[in-house]
Design a protein around this motif. Structure first.
Motif: not given
Length: 473
Positions: A189-195, A241-251, A423-431
Motif C-alpha cells: 500500500n505504501s509502495a503503490s502510493i509512492i508509485s 486515486i489513480l482513477i480519480f486523478a484520471a477523471f479530474l485531469a481529463s475533464i 492541488v492534484l496531489i493535495f486532493l488525491c492524498m486527501g481522498l
C-alpha cells in the motif's frame, strides 16, 4: 551551551544559507524515507534506523526553531492553526499520560518538523526557487522509485515468492506474496502510493518539459513501470486515486479541446469523456494483471515452477472473506467507539493500542495491535478529539476555499502548472486519507510530498503569485 546556541543562531540567521540547508535537509529526508521502504531494510539492526531518524529529528527540530526565531520561516502565531494543533496534541498527551508519553513526544517533534520545515515556506524565498526545489525532489523520487519498482517487477517475472519472519508482527516479503506484488518493498500500500506520485510526476514532466529533467524516454519508461507496479500491487486505495486523478485531469483536458466555452453541452461532454477515460484506466489495470498472469505461466516453465500460483486474478485475503474492506469497517467502528469515550481531547496516536487494550480489550485495535486506523480523518478525531479535529479541519477547509478563490481570480489554464500539480496531489492524498493513514502521525514519502505541495500552494495563495511571476522556463 550558551556559546553553542549563539553560534547556531548566527549560522541559521543567513537567509540564503538557511534556505539551502532547509532544502538539502528535506532532500536527504526524502531519500531516507524512500530507502526505508525497501523490505531488506528491516534486516538492518534497529539502532541504525533509530540513529538516522533521531539525527534527522533533532536537526529538523533545531532548524525549525532557529528558522522561526530568526524569521526565516513564515510564521504567524495569531493565524497559525498548525501550531494550535500541536498544542492540542500536547494537551491530549498530558491527559493520557498514564497510557504512555514517549511516542507522543516523538509525534509532537515530527509534527513540528512537518509543519515548520516541510510545509512552511521560507520568507524572502522567490517562488522560482521553491519550484526548482520541487523539481529536484521530483527527480529524486522518479529515479529512485523507478529503479526500485523496476526490480520489483523483475521479481514477479522471475517467479520469486519469499516470506520470512523477521520480528514481532513483521515479515520480510519478496516478490509475489499473497498474490500481491511486494517486490523489493516492505508494504504494497505504501509502495503503490509512492508509485502513483512518481507516475504523475513523470506525466507532468513530459507534458511541461521540466528543464531539470528533460529525458523524455526515462519519464515514459517510469510511467509504464509505475503503472504496472500499481496494477500488480492490487492496492485498492491507489486504484481509487489513480482513477480519480484520471477523471479530474481529463475533464479539464477535454474542456480545453472543446474551446473552453461555458456551455452545458461542453461541460456534459467533458464529464462523459472523463468517465469513459477513467473506466478505461480501470480496465487497463485489470488487463495488466491478466497479462502478467499469462507471462507468469510462461516464466514458470523457464524457472521450473510447475505450481504456477503466483500472479492470479484474486488476492488471498478476498477469498472466503465477506468483509470487502479487509476489516477496515470493523476498525473504523471500533475507532468510533473509542472516540465517543474520549470525544473532547482524544487518546493520542501513540497511546491508541495501550488505551484499547485496557479499555476496549475485545476491539480489533487491541487484539491485533493496530496503531493506525486506516483513515486519516477518523484518526484525527480519535487521536485528538473535537478540540484538535476542529483546529485541523478548519485549516484544511480554509485552504480549499483559498484554492477555489485563486482559481476564480486566475484562469486554471493560465496559472502555473506547478500549482495545478500541487492541488492534484493535495486532493488525491486527501481522498486517499479516507482509506489509509498517510498524512499525519507517520513518517512517509507520501506524507512529506503532501505537506511540501501544500506549502507551495500556500506560497501562491499568501503572496498572490501569478503565472507570469513564477514562470521559470
Amino acid at each position: 551551551m550558551l556559546n553553542l546556541t549563539c553560534n547556531l543562531n548566527k549560522f541559521f540567521k543567513d537567509k540564503i544559507l538557511f534556505n539551502k540547508i532547509r532544502f538539502y535537509y528535506i532532500y536527504f529526508f526524502v531519500f531516507c524515507l524512500l530507502i526505508r521502504q525497501i523490505g531488506a531494510f528491516e534486516l538492518i539492526p534497529v539502532f541504525i534506523d533509530s540513529s538516522i531518524f533521531s539525527v534527522l529529528g533533532i536537526f529538523g527540530f533545531l532548524l525549525a526553531v532557529f528558522g522561526i526565531l530568526n524569521k526565516n520561516i513564515n510564521f504567524n502565531f495569531k493565524k497559525n492553526y498548525l501550531l494550535f494543533f500541536i498544542l492540542a496534541v500536547f494537551i491530549s498527551s498530558i491527559i493520557n499520560i498514564k497510557y504512555g508519553i514517549f511516542k507522543n513526544l516523538k509525534d509532537i517533534i515530527w509534527l513540528f518538523i512537518t509543519f515548520f520545515v516541510i510545509y512552511s515556506f521560507s520568507k524572502n524565498q522567490p517562488g522560482t526557487e521553491q519550484i526548482k526545489e520541487f523539481y529536484k525532489i521530483q527527480n529524486l523520487i522518479t529515479y529512485v522509485w523507478g529503479t526500485l519498482a523496476f526490480f520489483s517487477i523483475m521479481t514477479a517475472l522471475m517467479q520469486i515468492s519469499y516470506i520470512s519472519y523477521v520480528k514481532e508482527d513483521w515479515y520480510l516479503r519478496v516478490g509475489i506474496v499473497e498474490n500481491r506484488l511486494f517486490g523489493v518493498f516492505n508494504n504494497t500500500n505504501s509502495a503503490s502510493i509512492i508509485s502513483f506520485i512518481s507516475f504523475i510526476f513523470s506525466i507532468y514532466q513530459i507534458k511541461f518539459k521540466n528543464i531539470f529533467f528533460n529525458k523524455r524516454w526515462l519519464n515514459l519508461s517510469n510511467i509504464i513501470i509505475q503503472f504496472v507496479y500499481i496494477s500488480l500491487s492490487e492496492s485498492r486505495g491507489t486504484y481509487m486515486i489513480l482513477i480519480f486523478a484520471a477523471f479530474l485531469a481529463s475533464i479539464f483536458w477535454v474542456y480545453d479541446k472543446l474551446g473552453r466555452k461555458n456551455s452545458i453541452k461542453n461541460i456534459f461532454i467533458s464529464f462523459i469523456f472523463s468517465g469513459i477515460f477513467s473506466f478505461f484506466s480501470l480496465i487497463l489495470i485489470f488487463l495488466v494483471i491478466k497479462l502478467f498472469g499469462l507471462i507468469s505461466i510462461f516464466c514458470s516453465k523457464i524457472f521450473g515452477d510447475s505450481t504456477n500460483n503466483l500472479i492470479v486474478s484474486k488476492r488471498v485475503d478476498f477469498v472466503n472473506n465477506n468483509d470487502i474492506s479487509n476489516l477496515r469497517f470493523k476498525l473504523w467502528l471500533d475507532s468510533w467507539e473509542i472516540f465517543k469515550n474520549n470525544w473532547l481531547f482524544g487518546v493520542t496516536a501513540g497511546n491508541l493500542v495501550n488505551y484499547a487494550k485496557i479499555n476496549f480489550p475485545e476491539s480489533l485495535i487491541a487484539l491485533r495491535n493496530y496503531s493506525r486506523v486506516h483513515n486519516t480523518w477518523i484518526g484525527i478525531l480519535v487521536f485528538n478529539g473535537i478540540f484538535g479535529g476542529a483546529i485541523l479541519f478548519t485549516f484544511f477547509i480554509k485552504k480549499i476555499i483559498g484554492i477555489f478563490k485563486y482559481y476564480l481570480k486566475y484562469n486554471i489554464y493560465k496559472i502555473s502548472e506547478v500549482f495545478n500539480l500541487c492541488v492534484l496531489i493535495f486532493l488525491c492524498m486527501g481522498l486517499y486519507g479516507t482509506v489509509e493513514s498517510e498524512i499525519l502521525f507517520v513518517n512517509s514519502t507520501s506524507s512529506l510530498i503532501f505537506w511540501f505541495s501544500l506549502g507551495l500552494i500556500s506560497n501562491f495563495l499568501s503572496n498572490n503569485l501569478s503565472y507570469d511571476i513564477i514562470k521559470i522556463r
